[in-house]
Design a protein around this motif. Structure first.
Motif, PDB file in Angstrom:
ATOM      1  N   HIS A   1      74.105 -58.159  30.859  1.00  0.00           N
ATOM      2  CA  HIS A   1      74.580 -58.700  32.102  1.00  0.00           C
ATOM      3  C   HIS A   1      76.214 -58.485  32.557  1.00  0.00           C
ATOM      4  O   HIS A   1      76.668 -59.082  33.567  1.00  0.00           O
ATOM      5  CB  HIS A   1      74.787 -60.331  31.685  1.00  0.00           C
ATOM      6  CG  HIS A   1      75.321 -60.943  30.491  1.00  0.00           C
ATOM      7  ND1 HIS A   1      74.710 -60.741  29.141  1.00  0.00           N
ATOM      8  CD2 HIS A   1      76.738 -61.154  30.414  1.00  0.00           C
ATOM      9  CE1 HIS A   1      75.999 -61.065  28.311  1.00  0.00           C
ATOM     10  NE2 HIS A   1      76.933 -61.308  29.007  1.00  0.00           N
ATOM     11  N   TYR A   2      76.675 -57.732  31.741  1.00  0.00           N
ATOM     12  CA  TYR A   2      78.285 -57.240  32.019  1.00  0.00           C
ATOM     13  C   TYR A   2      78.185 -56.469  33.195  1.00  0.00           C
ATOM     14  O   TYR A   2      78.999 -56.367  33.841  1.00  0.00           O
ATOM     15  CB  TYR A   2      78.660 -56.211  30.863  1.00  0.00           C
ATOM     16  CG  TYR A   2      79.371 -57.231  30.007  1.00  0.00           C
ATOM     17  CD1 TYR A   2      78.742 -58.356  29.154  1.00  0.00           C
ATOM     18  CD2 TYR A   2      80.729 -56.830  29.347  1.00  0.00           C
ATOM     19  CE1 TYR A   2      79.407 -59.116  28.409  1.00  0.00           C
ATOM     20  CE2 TYR A   2      81.447 -57.418  28.266  1.00  0.00           C
ATOM     21  CZ  TYR A   2      80.845 -58.667  27.798  1.00  0.00           C
ATOM     22  OH  TYR A   2      81.338 -59.250  26.915  1.00  0.00           O
ATOM     23  N   ASN A   3      77.125 -55.684  33.490  1.00  0.00           N
ATOM     24  CA  ASN A   3      76.732 -54.856  34.824  1.00  0.00           C
ATOM     25  C   ASN A   3      78.020 -53.808  34.678  1.00  0.00           C
ATOM     26  O   ASN A   3      78.741 -53.666  35.571  1.00  0.00           O
ATOM     27  CB  ASN A   3      76.909 -55.699  36.035  1.00  0.00           C
ATOM     28  CG  ASN A   3      75.579 -56.532  36.132  1.00  0.00           C
ATOM     29  OD1 ASN A   3      74.606 -55.705  35.727  1.00  0.00           O
ATOM     30  ND2 ASN A   3      75.672 -57.565  36.872  1.00  0.00           N
ATOM     31  N   ILE A   4      78.470 -53.433  33.684  1.00  0.00           N
ATOM     32  CA  ILE A   4      79.540 -52.473  33.600  1.00  0.00           C
ATOM     33  C   ILE A   4      79.699 -51.366  34.301  1.00  0.00           C
ATOM     34  O   ILE A   4      80.833 -50.913  34.978  1.00  0.00           O
ATOM     35  CB  ILE A   4      79.517 -51.890  31.903  1.00  0.00           C
ATOM     36  CG1 ILE A   4      81.091 -51.717  31.553  1.00  0.00           C
ATOM     37  CG2 ILE A   4      78.643 -51.060  31.633  1.00  0.00           C
ATOM     38  CD1 ILE A   4      81.969 -52.693  31.646  1.00  0.00           C
ATOM     39  N   LEU A   5      78.633 -50.722  34.639  1.00  0.00           N
ATOM     40  CA  LEU A   5      78.599 -49.492  35.654  1.00  0.00           C
ATOM     41  C   LEU A   5      79.030 -50.025  36.762  1.00  0.00           C
ATOM     42  O   LEU A   5      79.555 -49.424  37.654  1.00  0.00           O
ATOM     43  CB  LEU A   5      77.325 -48.893  35.620  1.00  0.00           C
ATOM     44  CG  LEU A   5      77.224 -47.664  36.346  1.00  0.00           C
ATOM     45  CD1 LEU A   5      78.220 -46.643  35.980  1.00  0.00           C
ATOM     46  CD2 LEU A   5      75.621 -46.788  36.321  1.00  0.00           C
ATOM     47  N   SER A   6      78.125 -51.062  37.481  1.00  0.00           N
ATOM     48  CA  SER A   6      78.661 -51.622  38.716  1.00  0.00           C
ATOM     49  C   SER A   6      80.048 -52.031  38.866  1.00  0.00           C
ATOM     50  O   SER A   6      80.971 -51.745  39.908  1.00  0.00           O
ATOM     51  CB  SER A   6      77.802 -52.770  39.145  1.00  0.00           C
ATOM     52  OG  SER A   6      76.403 -52.499  39.184  1.00  0.00           O
TER      53      SER A   6
END
Length: 753
Positions: free
Chosen positions: A317-322
């Motif tokens: 849920h961090y969506n780190i790449l986005s």
């Protein structure tokens, strides 16, 4: 069948008491009468009256028996209901008696309840004291816990340190919560002072966490355990924040910590750190290309690390790449705007446009195969807004325009110096004069248009429009330079030495530009040249032809001054000399490409015809006899024929020649009967509508045999037939001014001299 008076009187009280019964009885009687009138409307039907009476009597008996049965069942139900109501009333009375007894019993026990309240308070106090006794060992060990946690932090045992820190925080929060519930706010300050070391430990832990997050791109490649530990601690704190916010009864000091949001902030600050704060010297000139190349390399490299390694170290849920992609995108947007505030040269502006609109989305950067399909910047706002792109394109066009102007002016200066050199201009493989000017100018403009096509179609169109404007302005400056050269040549015809050759080269250059300018258009299907540029090319061509004709005129004028004369009339070689001059110039003119050569030849022929007619009309010779008039007609025929054949041999068709006017004029002079002059003149002015009354009057004077009456008739006929110049007509006579005739001065009662 009606009712008796006694029955009505007996029924009236009942009717007053039961109006519905009266209404029903009336309806029944009405229905019976209607039925009876329908059955016994004939006398023979009365025989069955007894039968109908018996049937109705049986029917009434059946109805009465059913009514009695129904009323009996209703009466039985009412009796049962009354019995149940009687029983319920007795039960309610019994309950009321029991409630009264219970009330008196409670009043007797009130004193005993007061004793129980004191016992309850003692029990609550005992429970609190028991709770305090249970946590006393933990409270006494708080400062030892602080020291141990600090040691764990120094040893980078972050998970263990955080577990103990959470336990101490939980102890403090429980105590504060109990005080808050009991309204003991004054005691909270004492508790906070006792646990003041927690703030320092939290800050120390947070500092280590943010240092780890700041080095996350390096750690996930070298030692991801430390980074994962930091993320686990952040997630623990985030869950505690969520729980406390959900309960919303008591919020301990320092909550919510919001460490996940801080994680994003530190990560973004790390990514957009020093690389997006470039010194000014690196954002201009060649340094800008190196800077953009470094940005491209670093961003692709770091996004690959995030995609391949960091994504595995954080929750989904961090969506780190986005987040990282959006961070770089927004930072680049601001960074490019900051660079554009500088006064960049055209190379810098081109690099920025190319990088933002082409390179950024190419497989060399955000479209790199190693980043797809997870990295997608198409859903984000453009790196440069459409307004900023348009503004930057206009700045680039202005820079290119200044550069093009400088190069064109330099080319013009070189061309101007070439005109005054002691050598002829260069020639092509066909022998036509030319110079390098068209090739230089068109190559310069075409290169800029082609370079702009690498960015956007709109930029290419802007550069194309600018190129046409600059070419038009350049043609104007070239024309001015040509005029200046012509002025210097007028002062000394020996300067420039090859004046005519260079004018011919200018004509060829003008043709080359005219033929090449359509190739500049970005759309190969649209080759239309703007009207203003066409007009500039026409003006340039017209000026060069004018200067060449002036040269021809200077050589023809000494010969034209001898026209007309008695020597010429007797058969001199004057026109032969004119033909030699014309032929000499025609050989020079042959070094010009068509159609300029044809136009130059036609203008030369018009000039010769105009000068011949001008000499004939301005220096008029009056024929004294019919023989002299015949001699003049013969000379005009010979001269016009010789000149016409010369121009035909040079390639000018007879239909394009103006010398036909000489033949027509000769017909007016050769006419034997002056009385027919009005008809001949009418045909003449119809063919040459620019001829004036003065021209015709001069021609009549040359004849020498026209009376005043015939002259008046001719001029009156011309007044009655005014002519309008048709479209495309080449004027011949309108440029020829004839001297005004001097009227004789008459005295009263005297004869005119």
């Amino acid at each position: 069948m009606g009712m008796s008076a006694e029955d009505e009187r007996a029924a009236s009280p009942r009717d007053e008491e039961w109006p519905e019964a009266e209404k029903a009885e009336k309806l029944a009687r009405g229905a019976a009468l209607k039925w009876a009138s329908g059955v016994f409307y004939r006398p023979e039907k009365l025989e069955g009256l007894g039968h109908y009476r018996r049937r109705e009597t049986q029917r009434n008996s059946s109805i009465q028996s059913r009514l009695k049965s129904t009323v009996q069942s209703y009466l039985e139900g009412v009796s049962a209901g009354l019995e149940q109501l009687r029983s319920a009333a007795q039960e309610v009375q019994s309950v009321c008696q029991d409630l009264g007894a219970a009330r008196w019993a409670l009043l007797d026990s009130a004193d005993h309840f007061q004793g129980l309240q004191q016992m309850r308070e003692l029990m609550e106090e005992h429970v609190q004291l028991a709770s305090v006794v249970q946590v006393l060992p933990q409270i006494f060990s708080v400062h030892e816990d602080f020291s141990h946690i600090l040691q764990l932090l120094h040893g980078q045992h972050l998970l263990e340190a955080h577990v103990e820190l959470m336990m101490v925080e939980q102890l403090r929060d429980d105590i504060l919560s109990q005080l808050h519930l009991r309204g003991l706010s004054s005691a909270q300050a004492t508790v906070l002072s006792f646990f003041s070391g927690l703030q320092d430990l939290n800050e120390s832990l947070a500092k280590q966490l943010w240092d780890i997050v700041g080095s996350s791109l390096r750690l996930v490649r070298e030692d991801p355990v430390l980074f994962v530990t930091a993320v686990r601690i952040i997630e623990r704190e985030e869950k505690i924040d969520d729980t406390l916010l959900l309960e919303a009864t008591f919020l301990p000091p320092g909550r919510p910590k919001g460490w996940r949001q801080k994680f994003y902030q530190v990560l973004q600050d790390t990514m957009t750190g020093a690389r997006f704060h470039t010194p000014r010297m690196d954002a201009e000139g060649p340094g800008l290309a190196k800077h953009l190349a470094a940005l491209q390399k670093d961003i692709v490299s770091e996004l690959r690390v995030v995609k391949d390694l960091m994504v595995q170290c954080v929750p989904a849920h961090y969506n780190i790449l986005s987040v990282c992609t959006a961070t770089y995108h927004q930072a680049l947007t601001s960074h490019l705007q900051e660079i554009l505030r500088e006064d960049l040269d055209k190379q810098g502006l081109f690099l920025l446009l190319e990088w933002a609109l082409r390179v950024y989305h190419s497989p060399e950067m955000m479209g790199h195969p190693d980043l797809l399909p997870e990295v997608d910047v198409s859903a984000l706002d453009p790196l440069m807004s459409s307004e900023l792109v348009d503004q930057t394109e206009r700045r680039y066009v202005m820079k290119v325009k200044a550069s093009v102007f400088e190069w064109m002016q330099r080319t013009l200066d070189v061309e101007f110096k070439e005109w005054f050199k002691e050598e002829e201009p260069e020639t092509d493989h066909q022998g036509f004069f030319q110079s390098a000017l068209p090739a230089i100018v068109m190559q310069m403009l075409n290169e800029n248009i082609q370079v702009a096509s690498l960015i956007t179609d709109s930029l290419q169109q802007k550069i194309y429009n600018m190129a046409l404007e600059e070419l038009e302005a350049f043609l104007g400056r070239l024309r001015e330079a040509l005029v200046q050269c012509g002025k210097e040549h007028q002062q000394d015809r020996a300067v420039p030495k090859y004046y005519i050759s260079h004018l011919l080269a200018v004509l060829n250059n003008n043709l080359a530009l005219r033929n090449s300018v359509s190739s500049l258009h970005p759309d190969s299907a649209c080759r239309e040249v703007p009207a203003s540029l066409q007009a500039a090319l026409d003006r340039m061509q017209k000026k060069a032809i004018q200067l060449l004709l002036e040269e021809l005129l200077l050589d023809l004028q000494p010969l034209c001054l001898q026209l007309p004369s008695r020597k010429w009339l007797s058969g001199s070689q004057l026109v032969g000399s004119m033909c030699e001059v014309i032929d000499k110039y025609a050989k020079d003119f042959s070094r010009v490409r068509k159609p300029a050569f044809t136009l130059l030849l036609a203008e030369s022929e018009l000039l010769v015809a105009n000068q011949y007619l001008r000499a004939l009309l301005q220096r008029k010779m009056v024929c004294k006899s019919r023989e002299e008039r015949g001699q003049l007609c013969h000379r005009l025929l010979q001269d016009a024929t010789q000149l016409r054949e010369l121009f035909c041999s040079l390639g000018l068709d007879r239909s394009q020649q103006s010398l036909e006017a000489v033949f027509a004029l000769r017909e007016l002079i050769c006419l034997k009967d002056p009385a027919l002059l009005s008809l001949e003149v009418l045909g003449f002015i119809t063919k040459y509508p620019d001829v004036s009354d003065e021209h015709i009057s001069t021609l009549l004077d040359i004849r020498g045999d026209v009376s005043k009456e015939v002259r008046h008739v001719v001029l009156e006929m011309m007044a009655q037939h005014p002519q309008v110049l048709p479209e495309g007509y080449r004027p011949i006579f309108s440029t020829i001014l004839v001297p005004v005739q001097e009227l004789p001065f008459c005295l009263r009662k005297g004869k005119c001299a």
